[in-house]
Design an enzyme around this catalytic site. Structure first.
Site, PDB file in Angstrom:
ATOM      1  N   CYS A   2       0.812  -0.951  -0.088  1.00  0.00           N
ATOM      2  CA  CYS A   2       0.029   0.110  -0.054  1.00  0.00           C
ATOM      3  C   CYS A   2       0.793   1.421   0.000  1.00  0.00           C
ATOM      4  O   CYS A   2       2.012   1.107   0.329  1.00  0.00           O
ATOM      5  CB  CYS A   2      -0.653   0.109   1.215  1.00  0.00           C
ATOM      6  SG  CYS A   2      -1.707  -1.357   1.695  1.00  0.00           S
ATOM      7  N   ARG A  27       4.396   0.185  -6.372  1.00  0.00           N
ATOM      8  CA  ARG A  27       4.421  -0.847  -5.301  1.00  0.00           C
ATOM      9  C   ARG A  27       3.464  -1.730  -5.260  1.00  0.00           C
ATOM     10  O   ARG A  27       3.647  -2.786  -4.420  1.00  0.00           O
ATOM     11  CB  ARG A  27       4.206   0.085  -3.971  1.00  0.00           C
ATOM     12  CG  ARG A  27       5.382   0.981  -3.703  1.00  0.00           C
ATOM     13  CD  ARG A  27       5.041   2.142  -2.699  1.00  0.00           C
ATOM     14  NE  ARG A  27       4.791   1.459  -1.388  1.00  0.00           N
ATOM     15  CZ  ARG A  27       5.637   0.791  -0.468  1.00  0.00           C
ATOM     16  NH1 ARG A  27       6.629   1.237  -0.627  1.00  0.00           N
ATOM     17  NH2 ARG A  27       5.045   0.399   0.559  1.00  0.00           N
ATOM     18  N   TRP A  73      -3.290  -2.587  -1.195  1.00  0.00           N
ATOM     19  CA  TRP A  73      -2.897  -3.908  -1.629  1.00  0.00           C
ATOM     20  C   TRP A  73      -3.749  -4.650  -0.502  1.00  0.00           C
ATOM     21  O   TRP A  73      -3.307  -5.059   0.542  1.00  0.00           O
ATOM     22  CB  TRP A  73      -1.529  -4.108  -1.603  1.00  0.00           C
ATOM     23  CG  TRP A  73      -0.927  -5.471  -2.102  1.00  0.00           C
ATOM     24  CD1 TRP A  73      -0.860  -5.783  -3.561  1.00  0.00           C
ATOM     25  CD2 TRP A  73      -0.678  -6.645  -1.602  1.00  0.00           C
ATOM     26  NE1 TRP A  73      -0.392  -6.973  -3.952  1.00  0.00           N
ATOM     27  CE2 TRP A  73      -0.278  -7.493  -2.452  1.00  0.00           C
ATOM     28  CE3 TRP A  73      -0.530  -6.870  -0.276  1.00  0.00           C
ATOM     29  CZ2 TRP A  73       0.113  -9.000  -2.106  1.00  0.00           C
ATOM     30  CZ3 TRP A  73      -0.136  -8.410   0.272  1.00  0.00           C
ATOM     31  CH2 TRP A  73       0.113  -9.498  -0.591  1.00  0.00           C
ATOM     32  N   ASN A  97      -1.065   1.576   6.275  1.00  0.00           N
ATOM     33  CA  ASN A  97      -0.398   0.561   5.605  1.00  0.00           C
ATOM     34  C   ASN A  97      -0.044  -0.135   7.117  1.00  0.00           C
ATOM     35  O   ASN A  97       0.288   0.187   8.024  1.00  0.00           O
ATOM     36  CB  ASN A  97       1.058   1.123   5.106  1.00  0.00           C
ATOM     37  CG  ASN A  97       0.735   1.844   3.881  1.00  0.00           C
ATOM     38  OD1 ASN A  97      -0.313   1.988   3.428  1.00  0.00           O
ATOM     39  ND2 ASN A  97       1.882   2.361   3.184  1.00  0.00           N
ATOM     40  N   GLY A  98       0.161  -1.460   6.341  1.00  0.00           N
ATOM     41  CA  GLY A  98       0.390  -2.500   7.865  1.00  0.00           C
ATOM     42  C   GLY A  98      -0.702  -3.590   8.059  1.00  0.00           C
ATOM     43  O   GLY A  98      -1.774  -3.464   7.238  1.00  0.00           O
ATOM     44  N   GLU A 474      17.022 -17.332  -9.576  1.00  0.00           N
ATOM     45  CA  GLU A 474      16.438 -16.028  -9.704  1.00  0.00           C
ATOM     46  C   GLU A 474      16.103 -15.822 -11.131  1.00  0.00           C
ATOM     47  O   GLU A 474      14.986 -14.921 -11.507  1.00  0.00           O
ATOM     48  CB  GLU A 474      17.933 -14.785  -9.668  1.00  0.00           C
ATOM     49  CG  GLU A 474      17.422 -13.645 -10.080  1.00  0.00           C
ATOM     50  CD  GLU A 474      16.486 -12.862  -9.010  1.00  0.00           C
ATOM     51  OE1 GLU A 474      16.138 -13.447  -8.142  1.00  0.00           O
ATOM     52  OE2 GLU A 474      16.118 -11.706  -9.603  1.00  0.00           O
ATOM     53  N   LYS A 478      12.185 -14.377 -11.879  1.00  0.00           N
ATOM     54  CA  LYS A 478      12.038 -13.361 -12.759  1.00  0.00           C
ATOM     55  C   LYS A 478      10.830 -13.717 -13.787  1.00  0.00           C
ATOM     56  O   LYS A 478       9.889 -12.886 -13.949  1.00  0.00           O
ATOM     57  CB  LYS A 478      13.163 -12.926 -13.673  1.00  0.00           C
ATOM     58  CG  LYS A 478      14.356 -12.092 -12.717  1.00  0.00           C
ATOM     59  CD  LYS A 478      13.869 -10.718 -12.489  1.00  0.00           C
ATOM     60  CE  LYS A 478      13.211 -10.456 -11.196  1.00  0.00           C
ATOM     61  NZ  LYS A 478      13.784 -10.762  -9.836  1.00  0.00           N
ATOM     62  N   GLU A 481       7.461 -14.053 -12.296  1.00  0.00           N
ATOM     63  CA  GLU A 481       6.726 -12.946 -11.676  1.00  0.00           C
ATOM     64  C   GLU A 481       6.206 -12.315 -13.033  1.00  0.00           C
ATOM     65  O   GLU A 481       4.912 -11.539 -12.637  1.00  0.00           O
ATOM     66  CB  GLU A 481       8.021 -12.069 -11.232  1.00  0.00           C
ATOM     67  CG  GLU A 481       8.356 -12.247  -9.662  1.00  0.00           C
ATOM     68  CD  GLU A 481       9.378 -11.271  -9.353  1.00  0.00           C
ATOM     69  OE1 GLU A 481       8.979 -10.263  -8.734  1.00  0.00           O
ATOM     70  OE2 GLU A 481      10.554 -11.267 -10.080  1.00  0.00           O
ATOM     71  N   HIS A 497      14.531 -36.983 -10.258  1.00  0.00           N
ATOM     72  CA  HIS A 497      14.148 -37.444  -9.197  1.00  0.00           C
ATOM     73  C   HIS A 497      12.572 -37.334  -9.174  1.00  0.00           C
ATOM     74  O   HIS A 497      11.973 -37.165  -7.939  1.00  0.00           O
ATOM     75  CB  HIS A 497      15.071 -36.939  -8.028  1.00  0.00           C
ATOM     76  CG  HIS A 497      16.157 -37.593  -8.077  1.00  0.00           C
ATOM     77  ND1 HIS A 497      16.606 -38.928  -7.722  1.00  0.00           N
ATOM     78  CD2 HIS A 497      17.570 -37.017  -8.343  1.00  0.00           C
ATOM     79  CE1 HIS A 497      18.016 -39.079  -7.894  1.00  0.00           C
ATOM     80  NE2 HIS A 497      18.515 -37.923  -8.211  1.00  0.00           N
ATOM     81  N   LYS A 592       5.768  -4.188  -4.435  1.00  0.00           N
ATOM     82  CA  LYS A 592       7.411  -3.784  -4.368  1.00  0.00           C
ATOM     83  C   LYS A 592       7.913  -4.140  -3.067  1.00  0.00           C
ATOM     84  O   LYS A 592       9.094  -4.647  -2.914  1.00  0.00           O
ATOM     85  CB  LYS A 592       7.589  -2.494  -4.881  1.00  0.00           C
ATOM     86  CG  LYS A 592       9.008  -2.062  -4.945  1.00  0.00           C
ATOM     87  CD  LYS A 592       9.773  -2.954  -5.911  1.00  0.00           C
ATOM     88  CE  LYS A 592      11.215  -2.487  -6.218  1.00  0.00           C
ATOM     89  NZ  LYS A 592      12.029  -3.738  -6.954  1.00  0.00           N
TER      90      LYS A 592
HETATM   91  C1  F6R Z   1      11.310 -10.186  -6.910  1.00  0.00           C
HETATM   92  C2  F6R Z   1      11.488  -9.574  -5.787  1.00  0.00           C
HETATM   93  C3  F6R Z   1      11.130  -9.802  -4.354  1.00  0.00           C
HETATM   94  C4  F6R Z   1      12.061  -9.239  -3.500  1.00  0.00           C
HETATM   95  C5  F6R Z   1      11.726  -9.764  -2.101  1.00  0.00           C
HETATM   96  C6  F6R Z   1      12.424  -9.028  -0.940  1.00  0.00           C
HETATM   97  O1  F6R Z   1      11.796  -9.658  -8.318  1.00  0.00           O
HETATM   98  O2  F6R Z   1      11.574  -8.139  -5.920  1.00  0.00           O
HETATM   99  O3  F6R Z   1      11.399 -11.160  -4.450  1.00  0.00           O
HETATM  100  O4  F6R Z   1      13.370  -9.599  -3.713  1.00  0.00           O
HETATM  101  O5  F6R Z   1      10.414  -9.281  -1.823  1.00  0.00           O
HETATM  102  O6  F6R Z   1      12.355  -7.386  -0.985  1.00  0.00           O
HETATM  103  P1  F6R Z   1      13.619  -6.690  -0.253  1.00  0.00           P
HETATM  104  O7  F6R Z   1      14.533  -7.052  -1.081  1.00  0.00           O
HETATM  105  O8  F6R Z   1      12.988  -5.303  -0.501  1.00  0.00           O
HETATM  106  O9  F6R Z   1      13.751  -7.168   0.937  1.00  0.00           O
END
Ligand code: F6R
Length: 597
Positions: A2, A27, A73, A97-98, A474, A478, A481, A497, A592
């Protein structure tokens, strides 16, 4: 997650709030709303979906000078108009937020006192609580102080009270909130980018600080006592939050990687060993390292584990923060807990950091956002130099984290005398060449061509061993997502396996083969999938026969290799998501900064 924006000044609060909320769109959110004062009344407008829906509902002839806005969110209740913020109860209108963890308990007490909630949210309960407490206190400050002792969980609140229509209140606990000023104009926001269009001066609220914003004053309180707070200056540029001609923030940020890797390394290492000793913390006493993080940051930890264990010989444990915070952990004064977080606000990472701090363990945070909660609470902090990262899918912060972890590995190797002078010089030269090598990977028509071959598939596998496996994790994240393709990474030897049963004619398998010692093993695992009809895309340092497609990447010292290997994986994910017509910068369901657990 949020976003919160509030404004008080002479200009049109609606314009300022909406502009701020649009800056925070990255975000992730699913509804939006504003509350503002007009003709001595608080007017609330909220809409499900994008900010554009809210903009269409706003009567733009209104010209309020005070208001609060929110992008939600959903956590409690569906993303509909009823559950959207601001919430209003009695005299109070709030954005939040929270998560209020004890909201059911509070709701029961409030209902016993005649309160009836209209939404499913914890926020409306918090709002009703303020109204309830205010009836006795008749003073907003005292009401907030009392409320914070009753509320459990995390919150950042922007608050309007019907009895003080020229004042904005703000309070936080474990969820970021800043207050910014520009002359007599005042802003409150959950994140710095929301105010950068107007000012780069701001104050960071600490837990339980209360800010009182009035036309001619800005006052901070803690425990009902007035306090002074240090003004912060944001050093990045407004441009960092603009697309600058790129179709997506994600692409722009991928293209920024040569620079952020260079900047991050240059900040701590000038080519001399002395710089590593001076700029990075003392690491001599540690016999074991725990790396704790979430998502992509966790993946950088996996890379660091292989590097530190192989190059330095120190045991490293890498843990997902949402597990670490609750599990039995074995550490002592010779353990260093490293938490890694781009945002510095990830709830589980913060909780893990607090756990280690409370147990008296040394903690080191690797963070991008200056002044964030994790940065402030860790015993030591090292900033990466990635600048503002907007796209939900992290790219440049991931690479900058890798750069910093490589330097920490190098320093540990020097301390433990596990590399010779010759190898140190080799790494130094490789570091100098690295930005250009990353650059050389950016423009390659093969990414689009391969994307066209595979974008309609629903399953894609990534295989690698050791470092190559960490990077494949990773790469797979990517892709899933932003393209919503079910992509999974496996250690190359593991697929047979069980999961190899999913491989069928044409299933794409992305094989990463940069580790020369593991090359033959991984290639033979890839052949096993080829025998079942897979379509193999190889990422390797030299031409191999096995792949249907081969993406060649430069070779460098293993300590730096991951910063090159990741680039084609990011760009493949980008091109595939684009071919599928996905909303690349705002993938569905994602946020985000994950400030709730
Ligand atoms: C993937 C992504 C998330 C963050 C994760 C941790 O692209 O952005 O997996 O890496 O939510 O976020 P931070 O680094 O802000 O603690």
């Amino acid at each position: 997650m949020c976003g919160i924006v509030g404004y008080l000044g002479k200009e049109n609060a609606l314009e300022k709030i909406i502009t701020g909320l649009e800056t925070l769109e990255y975000r992730g959110y699913d509804s939006a709303g504003v509350a503002y004062v007009l003709n001595n009344q608080i007017k609330v407008i909220k809409r499900e979906g994008r900010i554009q829906n809210l903009k269409e509902a706003i009567p733009w002839q209104d010209h309020p000078t005070i208001g609060i806005g929110h992008t939600r969110w959903a956590t409690h209740g569906e993303p509909n108009e009823q559950n959207a913020h601001p919430h209003q109860y009695g005299k109070f209108t709030i954005v939040h937020n929270g998560i209020i963890e004890n909201y059911q308990e509070l709701k029961k007490i409030l209902e016993e006192n005649g309160y009836q909630m209209k939404s499913d949210t914890d926020t409306e309960v918090a709002c009703a609580l303020l109204d309830f407490l205010y009836q006795e206190e008749q003073n907003v400050l005292k009401t907030l102080e009392k409320a914070r002792k009753l509320l459990k969980g995390s919150y950042a609140f922007g608050i309007l009270c019907a009895d003080e229509l020229e004042t904005l209140y703000a309070i936080r606990n474990s969820s970021p909130l800043i207050i910014a000023t520009k002359g007599n104009e005042k802003f409150l926001a959950s994140d710095v980018p929301a105010i950068l269009e107007y000012t780069n001066e701001y104050y960071l609220l600490d837990d339980y600080d209360i800010a009182v914003l009035k036309k001619d004053s800005l006052t901070f309180y803690h425990d009902l006592k007035e306090i002074t707070k240090e003004k912060q200056i944001f050093e990045g540029s407004v441009e960092s939050s603009k697309k600058e001609g790129f179709p997506h923030f994600m692409l722009k940020e991928i293209y920024e990687q040569p620079k952020v890797v260079k900047d991050t390394i240059a900040f701590y290492f000038d080519g001399t060993k002395d710089s590593l000793y001076q700029k990075l913390p003392a690491l001599d006493k540690y016999e074991t390292i725990h790396i704790v993080a979430c998502g992509s940051a966790y993946h950088t930890g996996l890379v660091a584990r292989t590097l530190i264990e192989e190059i330095v010989g120190l045991p490293v444990t890498v843990e997902i923060a949402s597990e670490y915070r609750y599990k039995k952990v074995f550490y002592d004064e010779k353990t260093l807990v490293i938490v890694i977080s781009q945002s510095g606000e990830t709830a589980d990472t913060l909780a893990s950091l607090r756990k280690a701090n409370q147990d008296g363990i040394d903690t080191l945070a690797i963070v991008n956002v200056v002044g964030s909660s994790i940065a402030r609470e860790a015993k030591k902090v090292l900033y990466i130099k990635a600048g503002c990262e907007i796209a939900v899918a992290t790219t440049k912060a991931y690479s900058a984290q890798l750069a910093l972890l490589s330097l920490l590995t190098l320093k540990l190797a020097l301390i433990h005398h596990t590399i010779e002078e010759e190898e140190f010089l080799e790494i130094r030269n490789a570091i100098a060449a690295l930005p250009e090598q990353i650059e050389s990977l950016l423009d390659n028509p093969q990414y689009k061509k391969i994307a066209q071959q595979i974008y309609q598939r629903e399953d894609i596998f990534y295989l690698g061993r050791k470092l190559d496996y960490s990077i494949s994790m990773e790469g797979a994240l990517k892709l899933k997502e932003i393209s919503y393709i079910n992509s999974v990474a496996y250690p190359a030897g593991e697929l047979k396996h069980g999961t190899i049963s999913l491989v069928e004619e044409g299933t794409p398998v992305i094989g990463i083969v940069t580790d020369s010692e593991m090359r033959d093993k991984t290639l033979s695992n890839l052949k096993e999938t080829a025998a079942r009809g897979s379509y193999i895309i190889l990422i390797c340092n030299e031409e191999e026969k096995e792949g249907n497609e081969c993406l060649l990447i430069p070779k460098t010292h293993p300590i730096l290799q991951s910063m090159l290997t990741i680039v084609p994986l990011q760009l493949l994910a980008y091109e595939i998501a684009k071919a599928r017509g996905c909303d690349i910068d705002k993938p569905r369901n994602l946020a985000k900064s994950v400030t709730v657990e």
